[in-house]
Design a protein around this motif. Structure first.
Motif, PDB file in Angstrom:
ATOM      1  N   MET A 121       0.825  -1.204   0.000  1.00  0.00           N
ATOM      2  CA  MET A 121       0.000   0.000   0.000  1.00  0.00           C
ATOM      3  C   MET A 121       0.863   1.260   0.000  1.00  0.00           C
ATOM      4  N   TYR A 122       1.842   1.311   0.891  1.00  0.00           N
ATOM      5  CA  TYR A 122       2.671   2.507   0.977  1.00  0.00           C
ATOM      6  C   TYR A 122       3.556   2.671  -0.256  1.00  0.00           C
ATOM      7  N   GLY A 123       3.938   1.569  -0.881  1.00  0.00           N
ATOM      8  CA  GLY A 123       4.717   1.654  -2.114  1.00  0.00           C
ATOM      9  C   GLY A 123       3.919   2.281  -3.246  1.00  0.00           C
ATOM     10  N   ILE A 124       2.685   1.810  -3.416  1.00  0.00           N
ATOM     11  CA  ILE A 124       1.815   2.359  -4.469  1.00  0.00           C
ATOM     12  C   ILE A 124       1.494   3.824  -4.185  1.00  0.00           C
ATOM     13  N   GLU A 125       1.163   4.111  -2.924  1.00  0.00           N
ATOM     14  CA  GLU A 125       0.829   5.484  -2.545  1.00  0.00           C
ATOM     15  C   GLU A 125       2.002   6.430  -2.802  1.00  0.00           C
ATOM     16  N   SER A 126       3.196   6.028  -2.451  1.00  0.00           N
ATOM     17  CA  SER A 126       4.383   6.869  -2.655  1.00  0.00           C
ATOM     18  C   SER A 126       4.630   7.132  -4.133  1.00  0.00           C
ATOM     19  N   ALA A 127       4.437   6.099  -4.968  1.00  0.00           N
ATOM     20  CA  ALA A 127       4.629   6.255  -6.410  1.00  0.00           C
ATOM     21  C   ALA A 127       3.614   7.249  -6.987  1.00  0.00           C
ATOM     22  N   LEU A 128       2.397   7.194  -6.488  1.00  0.00           N
ATOM     23  CA  LEU A 128       1.355   8.114  -6.976  1.00  0.00           C
ATOM     24  C   LEU A 128       1.637   9.549  -6.528  1.00  0.00           C
ATOM     25  N   VAL A 129       2.142   9.721  -5.312  1.00  0.00           N
ATOM     26  CA  VAL A 129       2.518  11.061  -4.851  1.00  0.00           C
ATOM     27  C   VAL A 129       3.629  11.628  -5.726  1.00  0.00           C
ATOM     28  N   LEU A 130       4.607  10.799  -6.062  1.00  0.00           N
ATOM     29  CA  LEU A 130       5.707  11.224  -6.934  1.00  0.00           C
ATOM     30  C   LEU A 130       5.182  11.634  -8.308  1.00  0.00           C
ATOM     31  N   ALA A 131       4.241  10.859  -8.834  1.00  0.00           N
ATOM     32  CA  ALA A 131       3.653  11.191 -10.135  1.00  0.00           C
ATOM     33  C   ALA A 131       2.943  12.545 -10.073  1.00  0.00           C
ATOM     34  N   MET A 132       2.237  12.792  -8.982  1.00  0.00           N
ATOM     35  CA  MET A 132       1.537  14.072  -8.823  1.00  0.00           C
ATOM     36  C   MET A 132       2.527  15.236  -8.776  1.00  0.00           C
ATOM     37  N   LEU A 133       3.612  15.053  -8.081  1.00  0.00           N
ATOM     38  CA  LEU A 133       4.627  16.111  -7.999  1.00  0.00           C
ATOM     39  C   LEU A 133       5.256  16.380  -9.363  1.00  0.00           C
ATOM     40  N   LEU A 134       5.514  15.326 -10.110  1.00  0.00           N
ATOM     41  CA  LEU A 134       6.176  15.483 -11.416  1.00  0.00           C
ATOM     42  C   LEU A 134       5.318  16.269 -12.409  1.00  0.00           C
ATOM     43  N   VAL A 135       4.013  16.024 -12.423  1.00  0.00           N
ATOM     44  CA  VAL A 135       3.151  16.710 -13.386  1.00  0.00           C
ATOM     45  C   VAL A 135       2.929  18.178 -13.019  1.00  0.00           C
ATOM     46  N   ASN A 136       3.324  18.563 -11.794  1.00  0.00           N
ATOM     47  CA  ASN A 136       3.084  19.943 -11.363  1.00  0.00           C
ATOM     48  C   ASN A 136       4.353  20.767 -11.166  1.00  0.00           C
ATOM     49  N   ILE A 137       5.502  20.197 -11.448  1.00  0.00           N
ATOM     50  CA  ILE A 137       6.761  20.922 -11.232  1.00  0.00           C
ATOM     51  C   ILE A 137       6.891  22.121 -12.173  1.00  0.00           C
ATOM     52  N   LYS A 138       6.583  21.932 -13.449  1.00  0.00           N
ATOM     53  CA  LYS A 138       6.826  22.977 -14.455  1.00  0.00           C
ATOM     54  C   LYS A 138       6.075  24.275 -14.169  1.00  0.00           C
ATOM     55  N   PRO A 139       4.747  24.269 -13.995  1.00  0.00           N
ATOM     56  CA  PRO A 139       4.049  25.546 -13.757  1.00  0.00           C
ATOM     57  C   PRO A 139       4.465  26.228 -12.466  1.00  0.00           C
ATOM     58  N   ILE A 140       4.749  25.434 -11.438  1.00  0.00           N
ATOM     59  CA  ILE A 140       5.166  26.031 -10.175  1.00  0.00           C
ATOM     60  C   ILE A 140       6.524  26.715 -10.318  1.00  0.00           C
ATOM     61  N   LYS A 141       7.443  26.075 -11.042  1.00  0.00           N
ATOM     62  CA  LYS A 141       8.756  26.674 -11.271  1.00  0.00           C
ATOM     63  C   LYS A 141       8.648  27.952 -12.093  1.00  0.00           C
ATOM     64  N   GLU A 142       7.746  27.958 -13.090  1.00  0.00           N
ATOM     65  CA  GLU A 142       7.582  29.134 -13.946  1.00  0.00           C
ATOM     66  C   GLU A 142       7.108  30.341 -13.145  1.00  0.00           C
ATOM     67  N   LEU A 143       6.106  30.136 -12.288  1.00  0.00           N
ATOM     68  CA  LEU A 143       5.603  31.274 -11.516  1.00  0.00           C
ATOM     69  C   LEU A 143       6.612  31.691 -10.452  1.00  0.00           C
TER      70      LEU A 143
END
Length: 474
Positions: A439-461
């Motif tokens: 459970m924690y392995g899957i959850e951690s992977a999904l959190v990482l995926a969420m962070l990756l898709v949001n890095i670009k706009p946050i860095k731009e602003l």
């Protein structure tokens, strides 16, 4: 001042004042849940939530008008505040007529009417504090607003420790601590900003009064509709199942407030910028970029919170409340969607389209009521959480389509759907597996995926804001 820099500066100031008070509500949970049984905690929360829904009804949501009209450079600030105070006092006098019927209110095994005096006092003091807060914020005194938040945190902590500890006042003490803190806030705001200078007894501008009421009155049912979506499920859970189960559900609803904490810090600053920049030529680009960063940050916080919700629950509440964690992941999704809805409220605020704010909220309220009536009797309190998710999704879709008439925000719909899907999968995995390395392995992977898709706009602003700071410092 550059609009991005101004937004960043105001966000930091509001964070200073808001963060301490928001985080306190979490830090107090072990203490409060240790002093109150689940059924008592449920009663205390329902008193507070009942007061929160009565405030916009009794005072015609005049505090929102005080904020919006104080932001208008051409309005007489003294008239705005005077109209707000007069409306508040007249509303409370009218509310006193209903005192006896209020004393008769009972929900299943909880006699809410027994706390009528406390409820009335809560409504008056909290309503006055909201009016003073919003007027001060609308006048641009954001530092005073922030200091007030810090003082409110200290007084809330002090009164809770006193009333629930040595005085052992139980439910009454919990509610009275909030009332006492709000009263201290009103005193501080009056003294710090000399609000008496904006309060007069001669005639006010009739047009200002009419315009303020035209703006605030449609917001009154809007706030009630939000209450239906956010809080009515607690009354239904109490009615269908009982106070003990609602105590667990109420405890679970506090944890998603971590998301609200981060959102509200930004939204307080964003509302000022949204009005200031609404007439600019590049407003669509500005709103789009800010929404993308805001939504990305909210989704990232929500994803991490789902991952850690069991641990957070164990830390924040006593063992007899621990089973409440099962409601938390679904409520986090609901809270995330509510934060996106609140962003779009800034468009209605800038346009002064309070009627459309009401209509869109109504769609969610009706959805919530129908689903609560169907799901709670059949699947229990978890059905209330599911109903809240669907209700906020309906409102966001409605508002997203409707606000395009005023400003063309690019929501990047495929990405939004993917982000919601990640949270939904996290929710399913946690509820199904409950614990374990997988459970924690899957959850951690999904959190990482969420962070990756949001890095670009946050860095731009971040470059837009802090790049300007760095250039000026050289």
């Amino acid at each position: 001042m550059d609009k991005y820099k101004k937004l960043a500066t105001n966000t930091i100031i509001f964070a200073i004042g808001t963060f301490s008070s928001k985080i306190l509500s979490f830090l107090l949970m072990p203490y409060v849940t240790g002093k109150l049984m689940p059924e008592d905690y449920s009663t205390a929360d329902l008193i507070q939530q009942t007061a929160n829904v009565l405030i916009p009804i009794v005072f015609l949501q005049i505090n929102s008008a005080a904020l919006r009209f104080a932001l208008d450079k051409n309005e007489n600030k003294s008239d705005v505040f005077t109209i707000g105070v007069r409306t508040t006092l007249k509303g409370f006098l009218a509310f006193l007529i209903f005192y006896y019927p209020v004393t008769l209110i009972k929900i299943n095994d909880m006699a809410l009417g027994d706390y009528a005096p406390l409820l009335y006092l809560f409504v008056l003091v909290s309503g006055m504090r909201q009016l003073c807060q919003q007027f001060v914020r609308g006048c641009g005194q954001v530092r005073i607003f922030a200091i007030d938040g810090i003082i409110a945190t200290a007084t809330t902590l002090l009164f809770n420790l006193l009333f629930l500890g040595p005085l052992n006042m139980g439910v009454t003490g919990y509610v009275l601590a909030i009332i006492a803190s709000d009263f201290m806030s009103v005193v501080f705001l009056f003294v710090a900003t000399k609000l008496w200078n904006d309060l007069h007894f001669h005639k006010v501008n009739k047009k200002t009064k009419i315009d303020m009421l035209k703006y605030s009155v449609p917001l009154m049912p809007t706030i009630i509709l939000w209450w239906i979506i956010n809080v009515s499920d607690r009354y239904m859970v109490t009615g269908f199942i009982g106070s003990a189960e609602n105590g667990l559900y109420t405890a679970a609803s506090k944890i998603p407030n971590f998301v609200v904490m981060f959102s509200s810090i930004f939204i307080d600053a964003w509302q000022l910028s949204a009005v200031d920049e609404y007439d600019s030529e590049d407003k669509a680009d500005f709103f789009t970029k800010v929404f993308r960063v805001y939504s990305g940050g909210i989704f990232a916080v929500s994803s991490a919170l789902i991952l850690g919700c069991q641990l957070i629950t164990k830390i924040l509440v006593k063992p007899n409340y621990y089973d409440s964690w099962q409601f938390v992941p679904i409520l986090i999704i609901a809270t995330t969607l509510s934060c996106l809805v609140n962003f779009l409220a800034s468009v209605y605020m800038a346009e002064k389209k309070s009627v459309m704010a009401m209509v869109t909220a109504m769609s969610g309220a009706l959805t919530n009521i129908v689903l609560n009536l169907i799901l709670i009797p059949n699947v229990g309190a978890i059905g209330a959480a599911i109903a809240t998710v669907v209700a906020f999704a309906v409102v966001f879709i409605f508002r997203g389509a409707n606000t395009k008439k005023y400003i063309a925000i690019n929501f990047n719909t495929p990405l939004l759907i993917a982000e919601v899907a990640i949270l939904a999968v996290q929710c399913i995995v946690m509820i199904k597996l409950k614990s374990g390395a997988m459970m924690y392995g899957i959850e951690s992977a999904l959190v990482l995926a969420m962070l990756l898709v949001n890095i670009k706009p946050i860095k731009e602003l971040a470059n837009k804001i802090f790049g300007r700071f760095l250039k000026k410092s050289k």
